[in-house]
Design an enzyme around this catalytic site. Structure first.
Site, short mmCIF file in Angstrom:
data_model
loop_
_atom_site.label_atom_id
_atom_site.label_comp_id
_atom_site.label_asym_id
_atom_site.label_seq_id
_atom_site.Cartn_x
_atom_site.Cartn_y
_atom_site.Cartn_z
N ASP A 124 114.24 13.70 49.05
CA ASP A 124 114.31 15.14 49.26
C ASP A 124 112.93 15.61 49.74
O ASP A 124 111.96 15.56 48.97
CB ASP A 124 114.70 15.86 47.97
CG ASP A 124 115.12 17.30 48.22
OD1 ASP A 124 114.40 18.00 48.96
OD2 ASP A 124 116.15 17.73 47.67
N ALA A 148 128.35 17.85 51.75
CA ALA A 148 127.27 18.75 52.15
C ALA A 148 127.73 19.73 53.22
O ALA A 148 128.28 20.78 52.91
CB ALA A 148 126.07 17.93 52.63
N ARG A 149 127.55 19.37 54.48
CA ARG A 149 127.97 20.20 55.61
C ARG A 149 128.33 19.28 56.77
O ARG A 149 127.69 18.24 56.97
CB ARG A 149 126.85 21.15 56.07
CG ARG A 149 126.72 22.43 55.26
CD ARG A 149 127.92 23.36 55.44
NE ARG A 149 127.74 24.66 54.82
CZ ARG A 149 128.01 24.93 53.55
NH1 ARG A 149 128.44 23.98 52.75
NH2 ARG A 149 127.86 26.16 53.08
N ASP A 191 134.40 15.57 52.61
CA ASP A 191 134.88 16.92 52.31
C ASP A 191 134.51 17.90 53.42
O ASP A 191 135.05 19.00 53.46
CB ASP A 191 134.29 17.41 50.99
CG ASP A 191 134.83 18.76 50.56
OD1 ASP A 191 136.07 18.90 50.49
OD2 ASP A 191 134.03 19.68 50.31
N GLU A 248 136.23 22.65 61.12
CA GLU A 248 137.04 22.73 59.91
C GLU A 248 138.19 23.72 60.06
O GLU A 248 137.94 24.88 60.40
CB GLU A 248 136.14 23.12 58.72
CG GLU A 248 135.13 22.05 58.41
CD GLU A 248 134.21 22.38 57.24
OE1 GLU A 248 133.55 21.45 56.75
OE2 GLU A 248 134.14 23.55 56.84
N HIS A 272 136.82 20.77 52.81
CA HIS A 272 135.71 21.60 52.33
C HIS A 272 136.11 22.33 51.04
O HIS A 272 135.87 23.54 50.89
CB HIS A 272 135.30 22.61 53.41
CG HIS A 272 133.86 23.04 53.28
ND1 HIS A 272 133.11 23.44 54.36
CD2 HIS A 272 133.04 23.16 52.20
CE1 HIS A 272 131.90 23.77 53.95
NE2 HIS A 272 131.83 23.61 52.64
N ALA A 328 135.32 21.03 47.86
CA ALA A 328 134.55 20.58 46.70
C ALA A 328 134.10 21.76 45.83
O ALA A 328 134.06 21.66 44.61
CB ALA A 328 133.34 19.76 47.15
#
Length: 344
Positions: free
Chosen positions: A184, A244-245, A269, A274, A293, A295
């Site tokens: 990170d 995440a994205r 996800d 989308e 998407h 989650a």
């Protein structure tokens, strides 16, 4: 004397707690704009707004209601924009900062739900649960051994992003006896370790992890971060998971890594578009477990996020600094604009 404060939210599904909290404030006028049709009425309301709460999912909110330079010019009274989730893909943060507008998100409000689904995807892919479910409903003549999967216990999990969600995933992973690696760029090594992961470089994570799971925001730096080169650095037979994205991983490169057998499976996800089209190549692979998407779409999460969002706006509208300020550098100019507008 302070004037009435105008709050507008986009007319997408929101837990009623949001309207209840803000509707109980005597000096707040709360309105909802319809996102399909009635554009003239929507603009009439939004142009008066001091705060605007909007859907975070880019593909679910028409472009005209997303926060852009154009919208900011049209809504000169706007002081704060609030995303309905941890992400803020529907908000141009740089444009807001230039315009002296605070941006807040609801980071952490979805951590439990997203972390649980992340672990669920890992188990579903590794133990081939969705394949088993489909075969049992449609076929006979295969053995139980034909459907053998692998345990996730004792495996090495690599987290790309160790924020609220990544930290929660790490805690759950430890309960399975997993070794957790983390990378990170916003955290130093000591903080990553405090959050439950061994700090490593991205290349080391890709090379060591049995499962790579994405938990970073989509930014200019992370868009396309996990592509053909990254998949090529992963261990043969590893799993890939993203809650995440869409756009952080290259879907075409992932399809190639899966269909060639280099990677054993994926749990996805999030998607570039989308929902993805029905003929999307990844949806044709048995070793991909796919969700839409969702989650962070649990009853508990949606309540929690709506409550946090309303409480943040409450703080903002009463002169306080909201705790999840995305662009803190704008705060001094925002407070001056609040005083100039006579809102307090």
């Amino acid at each position: 004397m302070a004037i009435q404060k105008k709050v507008v939210r986009s007319g997408t599904w929101t837990n009623p707690i949001f309207d209840q909290i803000l509707g109980a404030m005597a000096d707040v006028d709360l309105d909802v704009i319809q996102i399909a049709g009635a554009d003239n009425e929507g603009w009439r309301v939004l142009e008066q707004a001091h705060a605007y709460h909007l859907m975070a999912a880019k593909d679910e909110l028409p472009p005209q209601w997303q926060v852009t330079e154009s919208l900011l010019r049209r809504c000169p009274n706007l002081l704060c924009v609030s995303s309905s989730g941890a992400g803020y893909d529907t908000i141009d943060v740089e444009a807001c900062t230039k315009a002296g507008v605070a941006v807040v998100n609801q980071a952490g409000g979805n951590a439990v739900s997203v972390a649980e689904q992340t672990i669920g995807l890992m188990i579903a892919v590794s133990r081939r649960i969705c394949e088993q479910n489909h075969k049992l409903r449609t076929e006979r003549g295969y053995s139980r051994e034909d459907m053998m999967g692998h345990e996730i216990g004792g495996r090495i999990l690599g987290l790309v992003g160790v924020g609220h969600i990544g930290t929660r995933v790490a805690a759950l992973a430890h309960a399975f006896g997993m070794t957790v690696l983390g990378v990170d760029p916003y955290l130093d090594a000591a903080e990553i370790a405090r959050r439950g992961a061994v700090p490593v470089t991205l290349d080391e994570l890709l090379g060591r992890a049995d499962i790579v799971s994405l938990h970073c925001p989509r930014t200019k730096e992370t868009t396309g971060l996990i592509g053909a080169e990254a998949f090529g650095k992963m261990k043969p037979g590893a799993l890939f998971v993203s809650t995440a994205r869409g756009g952080i991983h290259d879907e075409e490169a992932l399809f190639e890594a899966l269909s060639s057998g280099r990677l054993r499976g994926a749990g996805l996800d999030v998607w570039s578009a989308e929902p993805p089209p029905l003929d999307h190549p990844l949806l044709g692979l048995d070793n991909v477990v796919a969700t839409f998407h969702t989650a962070g779409v649990s009853h508990e999460c949606r309540f929690n996020v709506a409550k946090i969002a309303a409480e943040q706006l409450q703080v903002f509208l009463t002169g306080g600094r909201p705790p999840r300020l995305v662009n803190p550098e704008v705060w001094n100019s925002v407070t001056q604009r609040i005083r100039d507008a006579n809102l307090l």
